[in-house]
Design an enzyme around this catalytic site. Sequence first.
Site, mmCIF file in Angstrom:
data_model
loop_
_atom_site.group_PDB
_atom_site.id
_atom_site.type_symbol
_atom_site.label_atom_id
_atom_site.label_comp_id
_atom_site.label_asym_id
_atom_site.label_seq_id
_atom_site.Cartn_x
_atom_site.Cartn_y
_atom_site.Cartn_z
ATOM 1 C CB SER A 238 42.166 52.385 42.062
ATOM 2 O OG SER A 238 40.880 52.745 42.521
ATOM 3 C CE LYS A 239 42.587 53.621 34.299
ATOM 4 N NZ LYS A 239 43.172 52.262 34.286
ATOM 5 N NE ARG A 240 37.779 52.205 44.220
ATOM 6 C CZ ARG A 240 37.984 52.674 45.437
ATOM 7 N NH1 ARG A 240 37.178 53.564 45.946
ATOM 8 N NH2 ARG A 240 38.998 52.234 46.153
#
Length: 467
Positions: A238-240
């Site tokens: 994911s984006k993180r």
Amino acid sequence: MKPVVTRFPPSPTGSLHVGGARTALFNWLYARHSGGRFVLRIEDTDTKRSSRASADAIFESLEWMGIDWDEGPYFQSQRSEMYAEFIEKLLSSGHAYYCSCSPERLDQMRRKAMAGGGKPKYDGTCREKKLSPIDGAVIRFKAPLFGTTVLVDVVKGDIVFEHDELDDFILVRSDRIPTYNFAVVVDDITMGINTIIRGDDHVMNTPKQILLYQALRSELPVYAHVPMVLGSDRSRLSKRHGAMSVTAYRDMGYLPEALINYLARLGWSHGDQEFFTRQELIEKFTLNNIGRSAGIFDHDKLLALNADHIMASDPKDLIDPLSPFAEESGFNIESGDFIENVIRTLQPRSKTLKDMAADALFYFQDDITYDAKAAAKFLRVEALTPLNRLIAALESIDRFSEQNLESAFRSVMEQTGLKLGKIAQPVRVALTGRTASPGIFEITEIIGKKNVLERLRKAVAYIEKLT
Ligand code: GLU
């Protein structure tokens, strides 16, 4: 044997991320490997979350990666007649029925099941009612109550699903929008798709889809469910976990060749080989070598592979991709020997095209600005004699070849008794403004006599002003 037909059916709800890009790549590689066709389809039935801008962004990313499609893009939003035709077939063969249960009742049922620790499942109230079309009704699939469905998967082996775990799932919602499971099967059948490679998050949908194929008396495709791409902490990407969109990698100065090489290796292998050209990937890609364990996205590995691909490229082929980064760094490039030579000197030292552009700047500057530390360390009084001697030696050379330059430096070494490094470092700062650069003879040759002499004289003047 029928030609292989694969597809990539993204939902246009954002940019193309690396996980989706890998799915597209596998389908494309397999089609190209087998001389088949690759179809692009946009699954935009969810009108609230879908946008044309996202679809365009996906096309742009695919094009940049060199993933071209033979058919499409089709848009599900433009295929309602096709879904209507197929729902008629299922209704008339008794494989589907209208259900008028209210959302409140269904919700109550769901809550009750969950409270009892069971799986929420439609209770079949309307299953045998033979309701005719009513406003606000949904259409459900009449799923078998007993027995099993087996998913024969090239990657995962056979997976058995018990029918009593299955629901009479919805095919068409009350707003007449087809559900994913229904639309995907209609599309795959009508587009002649015979090989489906996708993320294993879709395994649970597959028995429903298989039942639909059977109800429609259509031949099943080959299924290959690929383990998801994970982040470094083994959680779903994911984006993180950092940059995730294909365009982010493009804008950071990655080569499409490197990204596809990396994504291919993330879940597929060919012995121990790590570096693949596009052609090699096409030649070697088969479904048999897709791995069973999840690939972990490793930014450093991708960066290292990017450096390898930059190194392996023909300098000519790097001119266009380098261009936007050059502009960003403040200079323009034109194709020709000069830029090719510049690129050749920077290939072994550049991890990204962005690095390369930043490091190429000195070749294009009329007025070199010295890095303060570099100047303080090397543009000092002691450098005056070697710099002046070198200017004299270079003035007498007509052609700046590596050999001529080497003998010019050598003569200065003999005259001054200094080692090459003692002479080369001030020269490097004079020519580039920095203490690190490609080889001193290489850059001198490329910058050329007129500019080299100008830069050396400027350095001499700079030192004289200090004293
Ligand atoms: N639109 C679906 C997705 O993006 C496609 C799934 C499939 O390949 O069937 O997940």
